[in-house]
Design a protein around this motif. Structure first.
Motif, mmCIF file in Angstrom:
data_model
loop_
_atom_site.group_PDB
_atom_site.id
_atom_site.type_symbol
_atom_site.label_atom_id
_atom_site.label_comp_id
_atom_site.label_asym_id
_atom_site.label_seq_id
_atom_site.Cartn_x
_atom_site.Cartn_y
_atom_site.Cartn_z
ATOM 1 N N ILE A 218 -63.867 -49.058 -69.947
ATOM 2 C CA ILE A 218 -64.100 -50.110 -68.954
ATOM 3 C C ILE A 218 -62.787 -50.779 -68.549
ATOM 4 N N PRO A 219 -61.994 -51.306 -69.507
ATOM 5 C CA PRO A 219 -60.701 -51.843 -69.080
ATOM 6 C C PRO A 219 -59.827 -50.785 -68.413
ATOM 7 N N ASN A 220 -59.890 -49.577 -68.897
ATOM 8 C CA ASN A 220 -59.066 -48.529 -68.298
ATOM 9 C C ASN A 220 -59.393 -48.335 -66.834
ATOM 10 N N SER A 221 -60.677 -48.227 -66.535
ATOM 11 C CA SER A 221 -61.016 -47.959 -65.141
ATOM 12 C C SER A 221 -60.742 -49.183 -64.281
ATOM 13 N N PHE A 222 -60.857 -50.348 -64.886
ATOM 14 C CA PHE A 222 -60.538 -51.566 -64.143
ATOM 15 C C PHE A 222 -59.062 -51.564 -63.754
ATOM 16 N N LEU A 223 -58.218 -51.240 -64.717
ATOM 17 C CA LEU A 223 -56.783 -51.212 -64.428
ATOM 18 C C LEU A 223 -56.452 -50.129 -63.418
ATOM 19 N N LYS A 224 -57.108 -49.008 -63.561
ATOM 20 C CA LYS A 224 -56.899 -47.923 -62.616
ATOM 21 C C LYS A 224 -57.173 -48.402 -61.203
ATOM 22 N N LEU A 225 -58.295 -49.115 -61.099
ATOM 23 C CA LEU A 225 -58.720 -49.595 -59.799
ATOM 24 C C LEU A 225 -57.672 -50.524 -59.212
ATOM 25 N N LEU A 226 -57.171 -51.416 -60.064
ATOM 26 C CA LEU A 226 -56.162 -52.359 -59.588
ATOM 27 C C LEU A 226 -54.918 -51.606 -59.129
#
Lengths: 1054, 130
Positions: free
Chosen positions: A390-398
């Motif tokens: 979840i944090p990974n994909s959030f950061l990816k998105l950013l």
């Protein structure tokens, strides 16, 4: 001894190990009298499990007891066998158990069936030869035996529904008998006939009827009957009803059954009984996946359930809401979910729900602020239980951002602002994962805010380092963020301090980061080189093949190191040299080599790059890995939908208004329905209003979908509304099959397409689209290059047209519906390719088409005599180098009457994979007057005809991947028109080549297919630098190459 | 699929446990404790199905005796709920009145019955073989 054994069992049950008595239990079973044996067997079955070594000692006893003449002993032996038996010993007792299937006593027969069920579960291939005995058990005159065999069938049908379609009528008949009360009274429970048996049968039927119209049609009657019969007010009838409803919504839909099922569900959710309510919600959750509009009918009930004091009900309701979320109601639903999260204490629920919220937020977020806020809540609530992706994909998105730079900047700026203010507050309570995310974002993007001094940020970050609760991993993130920040030159002294402190830390990771920080903060030139300010906007080129190490590798090789072998090869070698070898295997390989090529030959499940904290990253790869996020294209679900919502904001208002009459109508209907069935609990007016408001916000998206068809109508009575939604639903299905192709409707359409000549003239692209999911598109899209060789005279079309009586004949002679009608009955229901005229000579026409069956391909050749006289001695010979051709039915007669058609069928299997399969055929015949004639022709089939989807789970895939030796890698072009290039590309491949997408993990996907007779081919796709890097593996030598070519063609043709 | 059956008294002591899937001895005690706590803490007006980890618990109370059944997620909870009732009815018929204390006395028989019945004829009426 018997008493003692019982006590031992009791002790074991209370949790005290009594392993010392295991052997005595076995002895008791071996030696005692019948009663002692019984206890012995009981103890054994409770103490031991499948793999226990003592179980082997039991085999002999079982064997002896199975042969005993004492019924009780046989019974006991079979009971223990049906619970546990060592896999290797099955062949020893299988014949004995099989024999028991014919035992005169029904209890023995039943236990034997159960024992075979157990065998099937642990070793399916060992009982393959007795499948027809299962059928006999199904037809047993004793209902107990029959119901026991249902266990086996449920399992079998779950694995392969296609293979048991022929049994569907039998199951229907059985259910009919059960429902009709034909079973002995003993089977009744509270005067309901064998309810659990009914449930079992309904499950089997729903598996059989899934996506299969003809099978479903057999069931409609009995389902209707079950619905009608189960109107008694007892829990068990509700359980049956639930199963019925599920079945009705799984099989090919029938409107009046659907209506009844929907009514049933209405009764459930409105029921004051809490258990029923739960079941109703569960059914509704299942059903809304098929038809989201049904939720509308029950919106008020759902709202009430949301405020229910029982958490379980609430949880189930949220699950339901999760399924109906769209971009308009997302804020409300997510808010509800977060509310629930705050009061939930169960870890499992929290993890699950947090994942769902994050998914929804990414998919449907209406704007930046909301998204960041929601994710903040998710991080702080989820705490450290959060799944790391979840944090990974959030950061990816950013970091990936989306279409416009301006938006990206706004989003990032907002994130930075919110995190700064969070850190300025009390940060000690924030979970570690959240802190890590904050650090990364501040490190990357805090420079976007012009008025912010980097020094301030550094100071805030330093505060985190001093906190006792920070883990060393978090500290690493902090140091990394500082490294990125320090070029501003601010707070150098502080940075210096920090790096001094931690460069002597015991944690190596921490020490490394501190060293980096120290050196980079002192040397600004190096800093600019390693961490260019603008680099965060551009992807860093990472050489994934690690070619810069090639020199090192060759040096090592020259120095005598062993060449690198991929893991699976090593494993094979290991297993081959199983002789005693006490030396550790891994050490002979130089470590550097194995680590450098590991990225090259890793199993795909491990390939996803985890974000930046790998332990052995060097100075340079540190930067590489921290930005590795950018290398891979991310699913841009969020960005796009977020945009859409913003652009549509102006339109949204009128839409909601338009939807409101619908809702009120529906509430009307809701109340009507509830009044007639159960008294509706009427809440106080102001509370009611509040709830209606909530309802309108929750169901806004759904309502607007159906509002389109209602806008014109100003008479929204409940009945009409219901019918309207139904109509719109079915209309959508018919006019929009390209958007949401459901297999069933496609079948239907395809058939009607074949039958009616009017539809034949519909625009070609639509035809292709409709037919595509059935896999018969290749003939239309990729014309089966049928060419005619050695024809002395050109095809005489005029003659043919005049000779053919068919009025529908296409002028170009490429399609011939009248020939299609000659297809054998068992094939005509299946999709077949276009009938191609291969040649026409001297009043003889030869046409052919191929039919794709579930597991095979059949070539059908039509020989039609267009003359007025007999043709004699017709012979047809079909041959191919790559295909194995076996004749199913030859020309029915050697002579052909005038104006008649002979049909020959050939069964085709692949000998050797190839891109195209050429069939060469020779036909010879003798016209009434003259010499015998011979002509050769050829027919070509694309590989895609033989490819079938291979349904696998990810684990199976992983195991198979390592086992296959032949592989090919290549880059393919991506299709960029959709929201998600990977999904769009895979979709095309799936449609054209019938590949089965096993799983999509971020930018990677795993796909599986097989050539008809179980020659699997696995495919691993990864999006990389705008291309799709595919990697195919198969046990069959040429298959990966051929399939790759097909994929290429399929994508180019688009 | 039924994973296990528990009979516990109101104090949370296990009276009968039967696992249909192998569970390690050390994990059984923990699982039972949590499962029982889940069920005992719920009131009469609350729903008899509890989600626990990746499976569901269906429970039913008979005076001081609780019967708890662990089932997989896809199972029809209400049918299991009634299955418990059926089980207890069978026991009642066989041993006359079944209460928490008598469970101990007939423990051996219970094990035997649950052994044969829950597994073999999971869905048909158990009256039949008896």
């Amino acid at each position: 001894m018997k008493e003692l054994m019982v006590r031992a069992i009791y002790c074991e049950m209370l949790g005290y190990g009594v392993s010392f008595s295991y052997i005595h239990a076995i002895k008791l079973a071996q030696q005692g009298n019948v009663l002692e044996k019984r206890v012995g067997y009981l103890a054994v079955s409770l103490f031991l499990n499948e793999g226990h070594e003592l179980l082997l000692l039991l085999v002999n006893t079982v064997l002896k007891d199975l042969q005993s003449t004492n019924l009780i002993e046989v019974c006991m032996a079979l009971t223990v066998v049906s619970q546990m038996f060592p896999k290797d010993m099955i062949p020893a007792i299988l014949p004995l158990v099989e024999e028991k299937l014919n035992h005169p006593k029904e209890i023995i027969r039943r236990k034997a069936v159960l024992a075979l069920y157990k065998f099937y579960l642990i070793a399916p291939n060992q009982v393959q030869h007795i499948h027809n005995k299962f059928r006999k058990a199904l037809c047993d005159k004793d209902p107990g035996v029959m119901s026991a065999s249902l266990h086996i069938y449920l399992q079998l049908i779950q694995e392969n529904p296609e293979g048991y379609k022929d049994l569907a009528p039998s199951f229907v008949t059985i259910l009919k008998q059960v429902v009709g009360g034909k079973l002995p009274m003993d089977f009744n429970y509270h005067s309901v006939p064998a309810p659990w048996l009914q449930i079992h049968l309904l499950r089997i039927l729903s598996l059989l009827g899934k996506n299969d119209q003809s099978t479903s049609e057999i069931m409609y009657e009995i389902l209707d009957e079950s619905l009608r019969r189960a109107e008694m007010n007892h829990n068990i009838t509700y359980a049956i009803l639930y199963e019925c409803v599920k079945c009705i919504y799984t099989i090919h839909p029938k409107s009046d059954l659907l209506e009844k099922a929907a009514k049933c569900m209405g009764n459930f959710v409105l029921s004051p009984k809490i258990n029923l309510k739960y079941l109703g919600l569960k059914a509704l959750t299942y059903v809304v996946q098929q038809d989201p509009k049904l939720a509308l009918q029950h919106q008020m009930t759902i709202i009430e359930c949301l405020d229910h004091p029982d958490l379980i009900i609430k949880r189930e309701t949220l699950e339901l809401l999760f399924r109906i979320t769209n971009d308009q109601n997302v804020t409300v639903i997510v808010e509800k979910m977060l509310d629930f999260l705050r009061i939930s204490e169960d870890d499992h629920t929290t993890i699950d729900l947090v994942g769902k919220v994050a998914e929804l937020a990414e998919k449907y977020a209406p704007d930046n602020e909301w998204f960041i806020d929601t994710m903040n809540t998710v991080f702080s609530l989820g705490g450290d239980l959060l799944q790391p992706d979840i944090p990974n994909s959030f950061l990816k998105l950013l970091s990936e951002g989306f279409d416009s730079v301006e938006e990206d900047k706004k989003l990032r700026l907002f994130a930075v602002n919110s995190y700064i203010s969070l850190l300025q507050g009390d940060s000690s309570k924030l979970p570690q994962r959240f802190l890590q995310v904050i650090c990364w974002v501040l490190g990357e993007y805090s420079h976007l805010r012009e008025d912010l001094e980097p020094g301030v940020v550094v100071r805030l970050l330093a505060k985190l380092l001093d906190m006792k609760s920070s883990s060393s991993e978090t500290k690493c993130w902090v140091l990394m963020a500082m490294t990125k920040l320090c070029p501003g030159g601010a707070a150098l002294a502080l940075v210096h301090d920090v790096s001094e402190t931690y460069s002597s830390s015991l944690d190596t990771m921490l020490r490394q980061r501190a060293q980096e920080l120290q050196i980079l903060s002192q040397d600004s030139e190096l800093q600019a080189k390693v961490l260019p300010r603008s680099a965060s906007m551009e992807p860093v080129e990472v050489d994934s093949s690690l070619s810069f190490l090639d020199g090192f590798v060759s040096e090592a090789l020259a120095a005598g190191a062993a060449p690198y072998k991929p893991p699976h090869q090593r494993q094979e070698e290991l297993s081959r040299s199983k002789a005693l070898n006490l030396e550790p295997y891994g050490l002979s390989l130089p470590i550097s080599i194995s680590s450098c090529s590991i990225t090259d030959r890793q199993s795909p499940t491990l390939l996803s790059i985890s974000s930046g904290l790998s332990g052995d990253s060097t100075d340079f790869s540190h930067k590489g890995s921290s930005t590795a996020l950018k290398l891979d294209g991310v699913k841009r679900l969020w960005g796009r939908d977020g945009y859409l919502a913003q652009k549509e904001q102006t339109e949204e208002a009128p839409r909601i208004e338009a939807a409101s009459p619908v809702r009120s109508a529906d509430q009307l209907g809701d109340n009507n329905a509830s009044n007639s069935q159960t008294p509706n609990p009427t809440p106080s007016p102001e509370c009611d209003q509040e709830k209606q408001q909530l309802a309108s916000s929750l169901f806004v998206g759904l309502a607007s979908q159906s509002s389109v068809c209602l806008m014109g109508k100003s008479d929204p009575t409940s009945q009409r509304f219901r019918r309207k939604t139904k109509a719109s639903g079915s209309a959508e299905q018919i006019t929009d099959p390209l958007v949401s192709p459901s297999d069933g409707s496609d079948n239907l359409l395809y058939k009607s397409l074949l039958d009616s000549p009017d539809l034949d003239v519909s625009p070609p692209e639509q035809t292709a689209g409709l037919v595509a999911p059935n896999g018969s598109c290749d003939a239309e899209e990729e014309p089966a290059d049928a060419d005619v060789k050695e024809i002395e005279t050109p095809p005489v079309r005029d003659e043919r047209v005049t000779a053919e009586a068919s009025p529908h004949d296409d002028p170009d002679g490429s399609k011939d519906p009248s020939l299609a009608s000659h297809l054998p009955a068992e094939l005509s229901a299946l999709s077949h390719s276009k009938v191609t005229l291969l040649f026409s000579k001297q009043n003889l026409d030869v046409s052919a088409c191929h039919v794709q069956k579930e597991d095979s391909v059949v070539l059908v050749v039509f020989i039609s005599n267009c003359s007025d006289s007999f043709l004699q001695q017709i012979r047809l010979q079909v041959d191919s180098e790559e295909l194995e051709v076996s004749c199913v039915s030859d020309c029915p007669s050697e002579e052909l009457k005038s104006h008649s058609v002979a049909v020959c069928q050939y069964f085709l299997t692949v000998k050797r994979p190839s891109v195209h399969f050429d069939l060469s055929a020779t036909v010879s015949w003798q016209p009434p007057a003259g010499l015998p004639l011979t002509t050769q022709f050829s027919y070509r089939l694309p590989l895609a005809t033989f490819v079938r989807a291979l349904k696998l789970s990810t684990e199976e895939y992983g195991a198979m991947w390592l086992a296959f030796s032949h592989d090919t890698k290549q880059n393919l072009t991506l299709i960029h028109d959709g929201w998600d290039p990977l999904a769009a590309t895979l979709d095309v491949l799936k449609r054209k080549l019938q590949l089965h997408v096993v799983e999509i993990i971020g930018v990677e996907a795993i796909v599986a297919c097989c050539l008809q007779q179980d020659q699997p081919c696995l495919m691993h796709c990864r999006m990389h630098a705008g291309m799709l890097a595919v990697w195919l593996r198969s046990p069959v030598p040429d298959l990966p190459d051929c399939l790759l070519y097909c994929c290429q063609r399929a994508l180019q043709e688009l | 699929m039924i994973k296990f059956v528990l009979m516990v008294n109101q104090q949370g002591q296990t009276r009968l446990s039967k696992y249909y899937e192998p569970v390690e001895l050390s994990k059984r005690a923990a699982l039972e404790a949590v499962a029982v706590r889940c069920c005992l803490s719920r009131g009469k007006h609350q729903c008899s199905f509890v989600e626990y980890k990746d499976f569901k618990l269906v429970y039913r109370q008979y005076a001081a005796l609780y019967v708890v059944v662990g089932v997989s997620d896809s199972e029809n909870e209400l049918s299991i709920y009634e299955l418990i009732q059926n089980f207890v009815e069978v026991l009642d018929k066989y041993f006359s009145r079944v209460v928490s204390s008598s469970v101990l006395k007939i423990f051996r028989w219970l094990q035997d019955i649950s052994n044969c019945l829950f597994l073999s004829v999971r869905r048909v009426n158990w009256m039949y073989p008896l």
